[in-house]
Write a protein that holds these residues in place. Sequence first.
Motif, mmCIF file in Angstrom:
data_model
loop_
_atom_site.group_PDB
_atom_site.id
_atom_site.type_symbol
_atom_site.label_atom_id
_atom_site.label_comp_id
_atom_site.label_asym_id
_atom_site.label_seq_id
_atom_site.Cartn_x
_atom_site.Cartn_y
_atom_site.Cartn_z
ATOM 1 N N ASN A 62 0.819 -1.219 0.000
ATOM 2 C CA ASN A 62 0.000 0.000 0.000
ATOM 3 C C ASN A 62 0.852 1.268 0.000
ATOM 4 N N ARG A 63 2.129 1.104 -0.390
ATOM 5 C CA ARG A 63 3.064 2.222 -0.526
ATOM 6 C C ARG A 63 3.083 3.121 0.712
ATOM 7 N N PRO A 64 3.351 2.553 1.898
ATOM 8 C CA PRO A 64 3.372 3.370 3.115
ATOM 9 C C PRO A 64 4.555 4.339 3.089
ATOM 10 N N GLN A 65 4.396 5.467 3.759
ATOM 11 C CA GLN A 65 5.493 6.431 3.808
ATOM 12 C C GLN A 65 6.601 5.976 4.739
ATOM 13 N N ILE A 66 6.247 5.119 5.717
ATOM 14 C CA ILE A 66 7.228 4.664 6.708
ATOM 15 C C ILE A 66 7.172 3.150 6.831
ATOM 16 N N LEU A 67 8.338 2.519 6.800
ATOM 17 C CA LEU A 67 8.460 1.067 6.975
ATOM 18 C C LEU A 67 9.262 0.766 8.237
ATOM 19 N N PHE A 68 8.741 -0.106 9.085
ATOM 20 C CA PHE A 68 9.476 -0.589 10.251
ATOM 21 C C PHE A 68 9.844 -2.046 10.009
ATOM 22 N N ALA A 69 11.124 -2.378 10.160
ATOM 23 C CA ALA A 69 11.595 -3.746 9.954
ATOM 24 C C ALA A 69 12.342 -4.203 11.215
ATOM 25 N N ASP A 70 11.752 -5.147 11.943
ATOM 26 C CA ASP A 70 12.314 -5.607 13.212
ATOM 27 C C ASP A 70 13.102 -6.897 12.996
ATOM 28 N N GLU A 71 14.432 -6.795 12.993
ATOM 29 C CA GLU A 71 15.325 -7.944 12.732
ATOM 30 C C GLU A 71 14.828 -8.738 11.519
ATOM 31 N N PRO A 72 14.669 -8.096 10.361
ATOM 32 C CA PRO A 72 14.015 -8.743 9.225
ATOM 33 C C PRO A 72 14.754 -9.941 8.640
ATOM 34 N N THR A 73 16.053 -10.067 8.944
ATOM 35 C CA THR A 73 16.832 -11.182 8.382
ATOM 36 C C THR A 73 17.312 -12.142 9.466
ATOM 37 N N GLY A 74 16.739 -12.041 10.653
ATOM 38 C CA GLY A 74 17.207 -12.836 11.788
ATOM 39 C C GLY A 74 17.104 -14.332 11.598
ATOM 40 N N ASN A 75 16.162 -14.784 10.764
ATOM 41 C CA ASN A 75 15.971 -16.221 10.534
ATOM 42 C C ASN A 75 16.536 -16.702 9.203
ATOM 43 N N LEU A 76 17.333 -15.852 8.545
ATOM 44 C CA LEU A 76 17.791 -16.178 7.189
ATOM 45 C C LEU A 76 19.296 -16.436 7.141
ATOM 46 N N ASP A 77 19.714 -17.232 6.138
ATOM 47 C CA ASP A 77 21.146 -17.460 5.953
ATOM 48 C C ASP A 77 21.795 -16.222 5.318
ATOM 49 N N THR A 78 23.125 -16.229 5.231
ATOM 50 C CA THR A 78 23.858 -15.042 4.789
ATOM 51 C C THR A 78 23.483 -14.621 3.376
ATOM 52 N N HIS A 79 23.418 -15.583 2.454
ATOM 53 C CA HIS A 79 23.098 -15.259 1.060
ATOM 54 C C HIS A 79 21.710 -14.641 0.952
ATOM 55 N N THR A 80 20.724 -15.240 1.625
ATOM 56 C CA THR A 80 19.352 -14.738 1.565
ATOM 57 C C THR A 80 19.241 -13.394 2.273
ATOM 58 N N THR A 81 20.018 -13.210 3.339
ATOM 59 C CA THR A 81 20.042 -11.932 4.051
ATOM 60 C C THR A 81 20.435 -10.794 3.118
ATOM 61 N N ILE A 82 21.478 -11.014 2.329
ATOM 62 C CA ILE A 82 21.934 -9.985 1.390
ATOM 63 C C ILE A 82 20.851 -9.690 0.360
ATOM 64 N N GLU A 83 20.227 -10.742 -0.171
ATOM 65 C CA GLU A 83 19.146 -10.559 -1.153
ATOM 66 C C GLU A 83 18.003 -9.734 -0.573
ATOM 67 N N VAL A 84 17.589 -10.092 0.648
ATOM 68 C CA VAL A 84 16.455 -9.422 1.292
ATOM 69 C C VAL A 84 16.790 -7.964 1.600
ATOM 70 N N MET A 85 17.976 -7.697 2.119
ATOM 71 C CA MET A 85 18.358 -6.323 2.445
ATOM 72 C C MET A 85 18.497 -5.472 1.187
ATOM 73 N N ASP A 86 19.081 -6.043 0.142
ATOM 74 C CA ASP A 86 19.162 -5.322 -1.133
ATOM 75 C C ASP A 86 17.763 -4.950 -1.625
ATOM 76 N N MET A 87 16.845 -5.891 -1.466
ATOM 77 C CA MET A 87 15.474 -5.707 -1.938
ATOM 78 C C MET A 87 14.736 -4.629 -1.149
ATOM 79 N N ILE A 88 14.795 -4.736 0.187
ATOM 80 C CA ILE A 88 14.078 -3.779 1.042
ATOM 81 C C ILE A 88 14.581 -2.357 0.794
ATOM 82 N N THR A 89 15.897 -2.192 0.794
ATOM 83 C CA THR A 89 16.445 -0.843 0.660
ATOM 84 C C THR A 89 16.219 -0.278 -0.744
ATOM 85 N N ALA A 90 16.280 -1.126 -1.765
ATOM 86 C CA ALA A 90 16.050 -0.653 -3.141
ATOM 87 C C ALA A 90 14.620 -0.176 -3.332
#
Length: 241
Positions: A161-189
Amino acid sequence: MEPIIEVKNLRKVYRMGKEKIVALNHIDLEIEKGEICCLFGTSGSGKSTLLNMLAGLEKPTKGTIKIKKIRVEKLNETQLAIFRQKNIGFVFQSYNLIPTLTALENVALPLVFQGMDKKEREKRAKEMLEAVGLGSRLHHKPKEMSGGQQQRVSIARAFVNRPQILFADEPTGNLDTHTTIEVMDMITAIAEKYKQTLIIVSHDPEIADYAHKIITVQDGDVLKIEKNTDKGRKMIYEKEE
């Protein structure tokens, strides 16, 4: 630039019997529109409590929290729910997907509460799932997807819904290193594409390095605020003694 989030003299005290536990101690903070911030610190530092205060999930003991000039701590539960629907998205460590719903249905759910008709919300949800690389998983339920895929669904739901503010609480805490990088690249992009303000809670320095601003929290206080310059170098521009 005027801040989209402004916190003044924020204090949170929990009472356990006769004991008082100070979770946040007189926090002052400003976050600008479109900024990617990391609330960084060890477990028990107060960073998740601060996030909960900003999101209106908990009430402060003292102090003010302004989001888009609105005093969030003054809103009642109904007003808060409406405010969040219009302005805020969440990405959680545990995904928080509804197991009986498909990826498409999970992502479309926030749009139901906005009163959008079914055809339009499914179109929007499909576009968002395609944007996170899950165009072939629209009709899969959470148990039929990997952890990384479930987190992508969670990200699509947060952004749909295109919110103006996103809160992400330890969003990659359950992910492996490779997936963590993918997810962080995605969220920030995605956040940068739509000029959204993104606030990430993490204890991982590599996650913190994705942020424009790193706010280190220790023992309920803001220890320091660092501004990321290009190529991951950090420049300390404020420090509380």
